[in-house]
Design a protein around this motif. Structure first.
Motif, PDB file in Angstrom:
ATOM      1  N   UNK A  34      -9.537   6.369  -4.611  1.00  0.00           N
ATOM      2  CA  UNK A  34      -9.654   5.884  -6.126  1.00  0.00           C
ATOM      3  C   UNK A  34      -8.434   5.226  -6.556  1.00  0.00           C
ATOM      4  N   UNK A  35      -7.141   5.360  -5.809  1.00  0.00           N
ATOM      5  CA  UNK A  35      -5.959   4.734  -6.350  1.00  0.00           C
ATOM      6  C   UNK A  35      -5.441   5.701  -7.468  1.00  0.00           C
ATOM      7  N   UNK A  36      -5.596   6.971  -7.050  1.00  0.00           N
ATOM      8  CA  UNK A  36      -4.847   7.889  -8.199  1.00  0.00           C
ATOM      9  C   UNK A  36      -3.588   8.434  -7.363  1.00  0.00           C
ATOM     10  N   UNK A  47      -6.072  14.709  -1.705  1.00  0.00           N
ATOM     11  CA  UNK A  47      -5.320  13.720  -1.469  1.00  0.00           C
ATOM     12  C   UNK A  47      -6.128  12.086  -0.768  1.00  0.00           C
ATOM     13  N   UNK A  48      -7.024  12.617   0.011  1.00  0.00           N
ATOM     14  CA  UNK A  48      -8.040  11.674   0.738  1.00  0.00           C
ATOM     15  C   UNK A  48      -8.886  10.878  -0.475  1.00  0.00           C
ATOM     16  N   UNK A  49      -9.349  11.665  -1.470  1.00  0.00           N
ATOM     17  CA  UNK A  49     -10.013  11.315  -2.400  1.00  0.00           C
ATOM     18  C   UNK A  49      -9.028  10.295  -3.375  1.00  0.00           C
ATOM     19  N   UNK A  50      -7.918  10.780  -3.722  1.00  0.00           N
ATOM     20  CA  UNK A  50      -6.809   9.976  -4.509  1.00  0.00           C
ATOM     21  C   UNK A  50      -6.669   8.689  -3.686  1.00  0.00           C
ATOM     22  N   UNK A  62       0.762  -1.468   0.023  1.00  0.00           N
ATOM     23  CA  UNK A  62      -0.022  -0.100   0.075  1.00  0.00           C
ATOM     24  C   UNK A  62       0.972   1.255  -0.026  1.00  0.00           C
ATOM     25  N   UNK A  63       0.709   2.024  -0.806  1.00  0.00           N
ATOM     26  CA  UNK A  63       1.355   3.408  -0.931  1.00  0.00           C
ATOM     27  C   UNK A  63       0.403   4.378  -0.967  1.00  0.00           C
ATOM     28  N   UNK A  64       0.336   5.010   0.282  1.00  0.00           N
ATOM     29  CA  UNK A  64      -0.723   6.228   0.433  1.00  0.00           C
ATOM     30  C   UNK A  64      -0.130   7.422  -0.301  1.00  0.00           C
ATOM     31  N   UNK A  65      -1.053   8.260  -0.703  1.00  0.00           N
ATOM     32  CA  UNK A  65      -1.025   9.416  -1.211  1.00  0.00           C
ATOM     33  C   UNK A  65      -0.431  10.298  -0.334  1.00  0.00           C
ATOM     34  N   UNK A  66       0.392  11.288  -0.271  1.00  0.00           N
ATOM     35  CA  UNK A  66       0.807  12.249   0.342  1.00  0.00           C
ATOM     36  C   UNK A  66       0.536  13.582  -0.304  1.00  0.00           C
ATOM     37  N   UNK A  78      -5.617  16.072  -8.410  1.00  0.00           N
ATOM     38  CA  UNK A  78      -5.609  17.293  -8.391  1.00  0.00           C
ATOM     39  C   UNK A  78      -6.038  17.951  -9.973  1.00  0.00           C
ATOM     40  N   UNK A  79      -5.545  17.341 -11.144  1.00  0.00           N
ATOM     41  CA  UNK A  79      -6.052  17.796 -12.226  1.00  0.00           C
ATOM     42  C   UNK A  79      -7.487  17.780 -12.423  1.00  0.00           C
TER      43      UNK A  79
END
Length: 138
Positions: free
Chosen positions: A22-24, A16-19, A2-6, A30-31
């Motif tokens: 969604x695995x983005x 970042x939470x939504x990313x 698991x690689x969390x988004x920072x 952001x885009x």
């Protein structure tokens, strides 16, 4: 693994939470957010739930209609947006968005704050959420 988004911006925890859900990547989310008129610099992103709901909805992800009071970590659904670090500025409520997930039955919190030693948190006693939004289909 698991690689969390920072979050790449001080006020980008909602993006970042939504990313994280969604695995983005942060840049991808952001885009998408910017194209929807949602920007990290807008303080409403962390004082209003409609922005994270809109981003999730646009990806086909359903959420609970209301914010639900936090009762216990065990009572949370398998995926939820949590509000922590509640505070007020000029009479308005603000918080920090994090993502709660159960992975193979193990509860984890993905916290996008860049200053943390690890963005996968298990120090549940330290977080003190007030409420959560259930993420129904992610």
């Amino acid at each position: 693994m698991l690689e969390p988004v920072v979050q790449e911006e001080t006020t980008g925890c909602g993006i970042a939470a939504v990313a994280n859900i969604l695995g983005k990547t942060y840049a991808e989310m952001k885009a998408v957010a910017n194209a929807m008129g949602i920007h990290a610099a807008d303080k409403s992103l962390w004082s209003d739930t409609q922005y994270v709901r809109r981003m999730l909805s646009s990806a086909g992800v359903q959420t609970s209609a209301d914010e639900l009071p936090f009762e216990s970590w065990d009572a949370l659904p398998d995926v939820a947006l949590l509000s922590i670090k509640h505070h007020q500025e000029e009479g308005r409520n603000f918080w920090h968005w994090v993502v709660f997930k159960r992975i193979d039955g193990r509860p984890l919190v993905l916290d996008s704050a860049s200053y943390l030693p690890s963005n996968i948190r298990e120090d549940f006693h330290a977080m003190q959420p007030k409420w959560f939004i259930e993420v129904k289909s992610a």
